[in-house]
Structures are given as C-alpha cells and as structure tokens.
Enzyme design. Structure first.
Site, PDB file in Angstrom:
ATOM      1  CD  GLU A   1     -79.284  55.887  28.872  1.00  0.00           C
ATOM      2  OE1 GLU A   1     -78.084  56.078  29.081  1.00  0.00           O
ATOM      3  OE2 GLU A   1     -79.732  55.631  27.743  1.00  0.00           O
TER       4      GLU A   1
ATOM      5  CG  HIS B   1     -68.282  29.551  42.024  1.00  0.00           C
ATOM      6  ND1 HIS B   1     -68.152  28.492  42.890  1.00  0.00           N
ATOM      7  CD2 HIS B   1     -68.964  29.072  40.942  1.00  0.00           C
ATOM      8  CE1 HIS B   1     -68.697  27.415  42.343  1.00  0.00           C
ATOM      9  NE2 HIS B   1     -69.197  27.738  41.173  1.00  0.00           N
TER      10      HIS B   1
ATOM     11  CE  LYS C   1     -74.658  61.840  26.075  1.00  0.00           C
ATOM     12  NZ  LYS C   1     -75.710  61.727  25.062  1.00  0.00           N
TER      13      LYS C   1
END
Ligand code: PA5
Length: 447
Positions: A283, A304, A416
C-alpha cells in the site's frame, strides 16, 4: 539481537547479473544523505511514526490493568492498519497458543465475512468481553458494520451498562466514531492525525491490545527506540539497517528486475508479521506503476508449494527469510527409528526446520535467486518493536527512493467509493452509475 545477513543478494555470491555490487549501493551515498535530511524534516509530519517510541504510555497501561481485572476477552474491531499490527505483535510475542492458556483472550474482527464474525462471537461471552473499535477515519465500512452489530448485541444482552464494554480508538477530532464516543461518553484513545494507518501499530492502535495481553509495551517501544537511534546516527548504507533493506530491494527491483518481494517466515508466530509487511510494502509503494508485489510464504510448508517457482520460474523475485533462533518448545525424535530414517535420530523439530531453511537458501543461491535472512535471537517485545520500526523506516525511505508518497493509498479509495455507491450512501450516486457501466458482464460461462 537481530542479524541481517545479506550475503546472498550480493554479486560475490550471485554474479553481476543477478547480484548487487558493493559499488551499486555506494552510488546512493549522496542520495541517502539528502533523503536522510528530508526524513528528519518530515518527522512531525507524514513520518510521524518516528515519534512513537517516545510517547507517554501511562494511560494505556492503566486502562490495560483495569481491562485485565474485569474482562475475559478483548476483541479488536478494525481492519488493515487498524488490525494487522495488533495481530502481529500478539502472535510474534505471545505465540499462537496464547488463547489456549491465557486471559483475557484476544480476537480480531476485521473482515465482514459473516462466518468469521460468527467464529469469533461463538467463542466469547459478550458480558465478559470488551471491544476495542479502532479506525483512523472513523468510517471504514467493515469496521463500522461489525461495530454496529456488536453494539446492538451489547445493548440487548447487557442493557444500560453497554458503554463499559467499548473502547474507541480514532482520530482526536474527525469522523463518526469520534463524535459517537464524545456524545455517549465512551472511553477513547486518539490516533495522532499525522500517523498513517499501516504505520500505527506502535501507537494507541496496537499498544492497548498488546498491554492487555501481557506484553511488555515499554520493551516493545525500547526496541523501536533502538531502531530510531540506529537509523538516526547512520547515513552509511551498510550501517543503517532500514536504509540497507530499502536500498537492496529498490536496486533489486529497478536494476535487476525483481518485481516481487517474497517474505518467507520460518516461524509460524511471524506469519502475521508477514501479513503486516505485505500491507506496508504494497500500500505504501505500489504507486504510479512502481513498487514490488509482496508475497507471503511460510517455511517449511511452502517449500512444498512455492520454491519450485522461486528457483526455476521467472527470475523476478527477491526473498527475505525470517527466522527465530530460540524455540520455546521442541520435540526430539527418539524411540525406535527405522534404519532408513536413521539420519533423523536425535534431531529436534526446530533443528529440522533450521536445516530446511539452510537447504532452501543454498538452493536459491545456486539458482542465483537473491535472498536475505533476518534472524531474531528470540521473539522478545524488544526485537519485535525493533523489527517493526526498521520495516516502517525502510518503507518510508523506499517511498522517497521511488519518488512516491508512501503514506497515502489513493487507489484503495476507488473501490471503497464504488462500494458506497452500491450501498446507497448519499453523495455517491455518480459512483453507482459509473459502477453499472464498468461492471457489465460481457463474457460469461455458466456451468
Ligand atoms: O494504511 C492505511 O491507512 C489503511 O490501510 C487503513 O489502515 C485501513 O484502510 C483502515 O482504515 P481506518 O483505520 O480508517 O479504519
């Protein structure tokens, strides 16, 4: 003590194509000098996190003492920078088994996933719970939505005494929650106006939950203070740990094409730290087409799952390993060991984990994948405070190297705003129309 081993990013190990030359770092000396001055000039402005090691924490300690006496559970209601740091400090210092053995138990309500909400609520008794609602803006939808449901529950179950069960941490003046706290006379803490959300863990945001859960917050801040002193006194890129971390990643990115920064913790208690780092790095630096994509990995599990790609996939990664020398618990392999597995005899799980890390590092070096290792002797509050401070400074410093503002997040606002439009918030009607155009389904396969 914290050790930063950056041998495996340098050209001596990786060659000049993939590795960084000492001269490439040296070349930034004048830039560092200039940025150092700029950072200290901005200390009381957007680099406000630098002040946190020196704050007065007496009110936090007193409040934490009362909470510990009166409540069985402490729930943080917040998201992003208003939650990730709380979980980071809790997990790193207290370990992942804290809630099995201790009170007050600690939970975070961040997402608005109803199943996660239910999972937390099913484990607590609201009559014995205090909710710390944390939001800098005072209006983040997820936080406010979770809070409103909690509020209604408290009023229903507790009645007139509901206010005792809430502490609000927010801006000293602005936002809905500040108004609410003032009107209702609810206990509150301030978030300094110049402090960015993802840089706020060492403020009232993260310190209250830490103190409630028994973490020595003086020590946490002592670690951060040591970080401050280390960074303040050195403009030598090889002596200033934050500038070194920032510069290594910056050079790896812009000169060697390492667009991905993997952080791989060989300690599950640092898993939340990696989440916190991911937000901080992404951010703060992901702007104007620049930045590095932070990727989370956990050792040895992701050996893995991910290592195949890191070694043999695109050469676009720099890896930071996190390790802790001390393990509070360990288990030795004893008893009847089959001959085929003789090599494991007498080894402990921690030894095997450490060996796995060494093996992975060697494999990365062989494949010329740059990697550095940050080792903590123990997950003490001091070390965690220090590590947090160094990464905050490395991020702020990197923002200046990239010439972006590390403290804003303009691209987050767009999503938003569309959500506000969709929820029918007044003033966001235009956003709803724009959303309708953007979200038209043009290709769909239904199966
Ligand atoms: O770093 C930031 O500023 C953001 O990630 C915020 O922490 C996050 O959006 C939550 O915001 P608030 O604390 O205002 O609820």
């Amino acid at each position: 003590m914290i050790k930063i081993d950056y041998s495996n990013v340098m050209s001596e190990k990786l060659g000049e194509r993939e590795g960084i030359l000492v001269q490439e770092i040296e070349a930034y000396r004048q830039i560092i000098l200039d940025l150092h001055k700029e950072i200290y000039n901005r200390k009381d402005k957007d680099f406000y996190f630098m002040n946190l090691p020196f704050q007065d924490i007496s009110k936090i300690k007193e409040t934490a003492r009362k909470i510990k006496e009166n409540f069985d559970c402490f729930v943080v209601v917040g998201i992003g920078g208003s939650a990730l740091g709380n979980q980071t400090v809790q997990d790193a210092v207290n370990g992942l088994d804290y809630n099995l053995k201790n009170f007050p138990k600690f939970y975070v309500l961040d997402n608005v996933d109803p199943e996660k909400f239910a999972l937390v609520m099913d484990q607590i008794d609201v009559r014995k719970t205090i909710f710390n609602v944390i939001t800098k803006s005072g209006s983040t939808v997820e936080t406010v939505a979770n809070f409103l449901i909690v509020l209604d529950m408290l009023k229903t179950v507790i009645g007139d005494n509901w206010k005792r069960h809430i502490i609000i941490t927010t801006d000293p003046e602005k936002g809905f929650l500040r108004k609410f706290a003032n009107q209702e006379g609810i206990e509150s803490f301030d978030i300094p106006p110049n402090l960015g959300g993802r840089f706020s863990v060492l403020s009232n945001v993260g310190l209250l939950s830490a103190a409630v859960c028994g973490i020595d917050i003086d020590e946490l801040l002592e670690g951060a203070k040591y970080g401050y002193q280390l960074c303040e006194k050195s403009i030598d890129p090889f002596g200033n740990p934050a500038y070194l971390i920032g510069l290594i990643h910056y050079i790896a990115n812009v000169k060697k094409g390492k667009t991905i920064s993997v952080m791989m913790a060989y300690s599950e208690r640092l898993s939340s730290f990696v989440n916190w780092y991911r937000q901080l790095w992404a951010e703060s630096l992901g702007k104007e087409g620049l930045g590095q994509t932070p990727v989370k990995s956990i050792g040895s599990i992701d050996q893995h799952s991910q290592i195949q790609l890191y070694i043999d996939g695109p050469k676009d990664k720099i890896v930071t390993f996190l390790n802790i020398e001390e393990s509070f618990r360990d288990f030795e392999i004893t008893g009847d060991i089959p001959t085929d597995l003789e090599y494991l005899k007498g080894k402990t799980l921690k030894q095997i984990l450490d060996i796995e890390l060494e093996g992975t590092k060697a494999a990365l070096v062989k494949a010329k994948v740059p990697n550095l290792t940050i080792t903590l002797d123990k997950p003490s509050p001091f070390n965690i405070g220090l590590l947090i401070y160094l990464y905050e400074m490395a991020t702020g410093f990197s923002g200046l190297l990239y010439k972006v503002n590390p403290f804003d997040q303009p691209a987050v606002e767009e999503g938003k705003n569309f959500a506000y439009g969709l929820m029918g918030r007044k003033g966001y009607e235009e956003k709803l129309n724009e959303y309708k155009n953007l979200s038209k389904i043009t290709h769909l396969l239904e199966i």
